[in-house]
Design a protein around this motif. Sequence first.
Motif, mmCIF file in Angstrom:
data_model
loop_
_atom_site.group_PDB
_atom_site.id
_atom_site.type_symbol
_atom_site.label_atom_id
_atom_site.label_comp_id
_atom_site.label_asym_id
_atom_site.label_seq_id
_atom_site.Cartn_x
_atom_site.Cartn_y
_atom_site.Cartn_z
ATOM 1 N N MET A 122 0.821 -1.218 0.000
ATOM 2 C CA MET A 122 0.000 0.000 0.000
ATOM 3 C C MET A 122 0.852 1.264 0.000
ATOM 4 S SD MET A 122 -3.200 -0.694 -0.196
ATOM 5 C CE MET A 122 -4.398 0.291 0.710
ATOM 6 N N ALA A 123 1.986 1.249 0.695
ATOM 7 C CA ALA A 123 2.832 2.450 0.739
ATOM 8 C C ALA A 123 3.457 2.725 -0.621
ATOM 9 C CB ALA A 123 3.916 2.289 1.807
ATOM 10 N N GLN A 142 -1.451 -0.032 10.479
ATOM 11 C CA GLN A 142 -2.565 -0.293 9.570
ATOM 12 C C GLN A 142 -2.277 0.177 8.158
ATOM 13 O OE1 GLN A 142 -6.073 1.227 11.502
ATOM 14 N NE2 GLN A 142 -6.168 -0.698 12.646
ATOM 15 N N ALA A 143 -3.101 -0.351 7.251
ATOM 16 C CA ALA A 143 -2.920 -0.016 5.842
ATOM 17 C C ALA A 143 -3.032 1.490 5.601
ATOM 18 C CB ALA A 143 -3.945 -0.774 5.010
ATOM 19 N N ARG A 154 1.140 -7.104 2.334
ATOM 20 C CA ARG A 154 0.327 -7.686 3.415
ATOM 21 C C ARG A 154 -1.183 -7.494 3.208
ATOM 22 N NH1 ARG A 154 3.094 -4.742 8.083
ATOM 23 N NH2 ARG A 154 4.327 -3.736 6.434
ATOM 24 N N ASP A 187 3.968 1.305 6.594
ATOM 25 C CA ASP A 187 3.028 1.472 7.712
ATOM 26 C C ASP A 187 3.743 1.762 9.018
ATOM 27 O OD1 ASP A 187 4.125 -1.099 7.867
ATOM 28 O OD2 ASP A 187 2.259 -2.059 8.518
ATOM 29 N N ILE A 228 15.218 -7.201 -4.623
ATOM 30 C CA ILE A 228 16.419 -6.362 -4.615
ATOM 31 C C ILE A 228 17.184 -6.668 -3.332
ATOM 32 C CG2 ILE A 228 17.272 -3.985 -4.566
ATOM 33 C CD1 ILE A 228 15.897 -4.812 -7.231
ATOM 34 N N TYR A 230 -9.614 -6.100 7.198
ATOM 35 C CA TYR A 230 -10.532 -5.067 6.705
ATOM 36 C C TYR A 230 -9.859 -3.727 6.935
ATOM 37 C CZ TYR A 230 -11.585 -4.438 11.636
ATOM 38 O OH TYR A 230 -11.459 -4.212 12.983
ATOM 39 N N ASP A 266 8.744 -5.656 -6.910
ATOM 40 C CA ASP A 266 8.313 -6.397 -5.720
ATOM 41 C C ASP A 266 8.752 -7.844 -5.849
ATOM 42 O OD1 ASP A 266 5.913 -5.790 -3.407
ATOM 43 O OD2 ASP A 266 6.563 -7.862 -3.723
ATOM 44 N N LYS A 267 9.198 -8.398 -4.747
ATOM 45 C CA LYS A 267 9.670 -9.784 -4.791
ATOM 46 C C LYS A 267 8.514 -10.785 -4.814
ATOM 47 C CE LYS A 267 10.256 -10.275 0.223
ATOM 48 N NZ LYS A 267 11.185 -10.538 1.318
ATOM 49 N N GLN A 318 -5.862 -15.574 13.344
ATOM 50 C CA GLN A 318 -4.550 -14.958 13.537
ATOM 51 C C GLN A 318 -4.122 -15.088 14.993
ATOM 52 O OE1 GLN A 318 -5.285 -11.121 11.833
ATOM 53 N NE2 GLN A 318 -4.765 -11.847 9.790
HETATM 54 C C1 LIG Z 1 -1.930 -10.744 9.685
HETATM 55 C C2 LIG Z 1 -2.120 -9.277 9.432
HETATM 56 C C3 LIG Z 1 -3.338 -8.673 9.725
HETATM 57 C C4 LIG Z 1 -3.541 -7.314 9.467
HETATM 58 N N1 LIG Z 1 -4.763 -6.756 9.676
HETATM 59 C C5 LIG Z 1 -4.989 -5.469 9.288
HETATM 60 C C6 LIG Z 1 -6.297 -4.926 9.320
HETATM 61 O O1 LIG Z 1 -7.262 -5.614 9.644
HETATM 62 N N2 LIG Z 1 -6.463 -3.626 8.923
HETATM 63 C C7 LIG Z 1 -5.409 -2.861 8.505
HETATM 64 O O2 LIG Z 1 -5.609 -1.705 8.134
HETATM 65 N N3 LIG Z 1 -4.155 -3.361 8.450
HETATM 66 C C8 LIG Z 1 -3.936 -4.640 8.824
HETATM 67 N N4 LIG Z 1 -2.677 -5.187 8.724
HETATM 68 C C9 LIG Z 1 -1.566 -4.295 8.360
HETATM 69 C C10 LIG Z 1 -1.544 -3.960 6.878
HETATM 70 O O3 LIG Z 1 -1.584 -5.144 6.124
HETATM 71 C C11 LIG Z 1 -0.265 -3.188 6.620
HETATM 72 O O4 LIG Z 1 -0.269 -2.036 7.443
HETATM 73 C C12 LIG Z 1 -0.061 -2.704 5.189
HETATM 74 O O5 LIG Z 1 -0.539 -3.636 4.254
HETATM 75 C C13 LIG Z 1 1.437 -2.452 5.004
HETATM 76 O O6 LIG Z 1 1.701 -1.921 3.726
HETATM 77 P P1 LIG Z 1 3.203 -1.547 3.334
HETATM 78 O O7 LIG Z 1 3.168 -1.093 1.933
HETATM 79 O O8 LIG Z 1 3.769 -0.633 4.352
HETATM 80 O O9 LIG Z 1 4.051 -2.892 3.478
HETATM 81 P P2 LIG Z 1 3.852 -4.394 2.769
HETATM 82 O O10 LIG Z 1 2.422 -4.587 2.537
HETATM 83 O O11 LIG Z 1 4.594 -5.266 3.674
HETATM 84 O O12 LIG Z 1 4.586 -4.198 1.391
HETATM 85 C C14 LIG Z 1 5.978 -4.365 1.260
HETATM 86 C C15 LIG Z 1 6.261 -5.053 -0.055
HETATM 87 O O13 LIG Z 1 7.675 -5.058 -0.258
HETATM 88 C C16 LIG Z 1 8.048 -6.262 -0.864
HETATM 89 N N5 LIG Z 1 9.469 -6.449 -0.559
HETATM 90 C C17 LIG Z 1 10.036 -6.581 0.655
HETATM 91 N N6 LIG Z 1 11.378 -6.675 0.538
HETATM 92 C C18 LIG Z 1 11.652 -6.601 -0.785
HETATM 93 C C19 LIG Z 1 12.860 -6.645 -1.544
HETATM 94 N N7 LIG Z 1 14.063 -6.762 -0.960
HETATM 95 N N8 LIG Z 1 12.793 -6.569 -2.908
HETATM 96 C C20 LIG Z 1 11.585 -6.448 -3.527
HETATM 97 N N9 LIG Z 1 10.399 -6.398 -2.849
HETATM 98 C C21 LIG Z 1 10.443 -6.467 -1.496
HETATM 99 C C22 LIG Z 1 7.121 -7.308 -0.264
HETATM 100 O O14 LIG Z 1 6.974 -8.421 -1.130
HETATM 101 C C23 LIG Z 1 5.819 -6.506 -0.100
HETATM 102 O O15 LIG Z 1 4.946 -6.699 -1.199
HETATM 103 C C24 LIG Z 1 -2.470 -6.544 8.937
HETATM 104 C C25 LIG Z 1 -1.261 -7.160 8.623
HETATM 105 C C26 LIG Z 1 -1.085 -8.516 8.853
HETATM 106 C C27 LIG Z 1 0.196 -9.165 8.449
#
Ligand SMILES: Cc1cc2nc3c(=O)[nH]c(=O)nc-3n(C[C@H](O)[C@H](O)[C@H](O)COP(=O)(O)OP(=O)(O)OC[C@H]3O[C@@H](n4cnc5c(N)ncnc54)[C@H](O)[C@@H]3O)c2cc1C
Length: 314
Positions: free
Chosen positions: A14-15, A292-293, A42, A286, A114, A63, A34-35, A216
Amino acid sequence: MTNIPGVAIIGAGMAGISCARTLVQAGVSVQLVDKGRGIGGRMATRRVTLDGCDLTFDHGAQYLRPTRDDFAQVLHHAGARGWESDTALVGMPGMSRLARNLAGELPISQQVEINAITQDGGLWHLAGPAGQLQARRVVLTIPAPQALALLGRAHPLAAALADVRMAPCLTLMAAFPPDSPRPFSHRLAPDHPLAWIAQDSSKPGRSAAAVTWVAQAAPEFSATHLERTAEEIETIMRPLLCDVIGAKGEGALYARAHRWRYAQTSQPLGQPFLCDADGALYVGGDWCLGAQAQDAWQSGQAIAQDILARQNAV
Ligand SMILES: Cc1cc2nc3c(=O)[nH]c(=O)nc-3n(C[C@H](O)[C@H](O)[C@H](O)COP(=O)(O)OP(=O)(O)OC[C@H]3O[C@@H](n4cnc5c(N)ncnc54)[C@H](O)[C@@H]3O)c2cc1C
């Protein structure tokens, strides 16, 4: 790659998507990598075909409950639907679809990991098993411990990254026949080993071919069993789930465990991103603001705004 993108974004969660959308809208050339096999990090959905029926399990984010109007609007445009209430939003047929819709036509190279980034002559060189990429700026939108591993402990941003804490989460996905018990649509019980249980099939747009559950584990339970195999974790979690929902373990049509090593932030950074002195390297996600997302989305937005502000100042 002959055209060097202005910004390479590592991580299409999402970020990363949030950051890329705003940069692309402003005319900046962007390349996301993305890997993972899917988009969304997430915001994850496992698809399983059982006897010709497609089942889905949201094994990451359950959600979204947007508190910011801009994020709520973006989610509605991406097709989010209410689950149980209008404030808890989900994707259809799974959470990862929301991320895919938000990503739209953004340039994303999938299954590209990466594992080294270096700066040389005003250019960043990103390298991994799949090859090389160059860019003028780099944005890392990956969990803080993974960003720390990529940058190294000697990097000027390392100390701030090391202060962030992210807890693991073990997740069980299980499907039962359509006539099996459905005692609730979701249950939050922080003191139980399965702190959260959702009847995934009660979300809108899911298959009626089975009753599907996502459980979970609580952070402590997850940390205790983190290094076990997926099969061992499934064997431990399945009876716990069956006990709570009143189902027979042997009656499960499907059961798998997933291990999230960096699931939810327990100690955030406290600011929307980190950046080096000349604005060539950004780190976000996040974990900057919360767990959170929406926090991920906000971090991505803040990074994009900062990049655009620096470009406009030149
Ligand atoms: C079990 C669980 C339940 C959750 N429940 C909720 C909820 O109900 N509501 C809510 O709002 N949030 C919830 N969250 C949190 C939410 O999923 C995260 O806050 C949000 O999705 C994080 O987004 P992000 O982009 O910061 O990181 P991520 O979603 O972790 O994205 C990082 C990406 O980087 C990629 N990556 C990592 N290292 C490398 C590399 N070296 N090279 C290439 N790609 C790489 C990964 O494959 C990944 O796709 C939950 C999370 C989990 C795990």
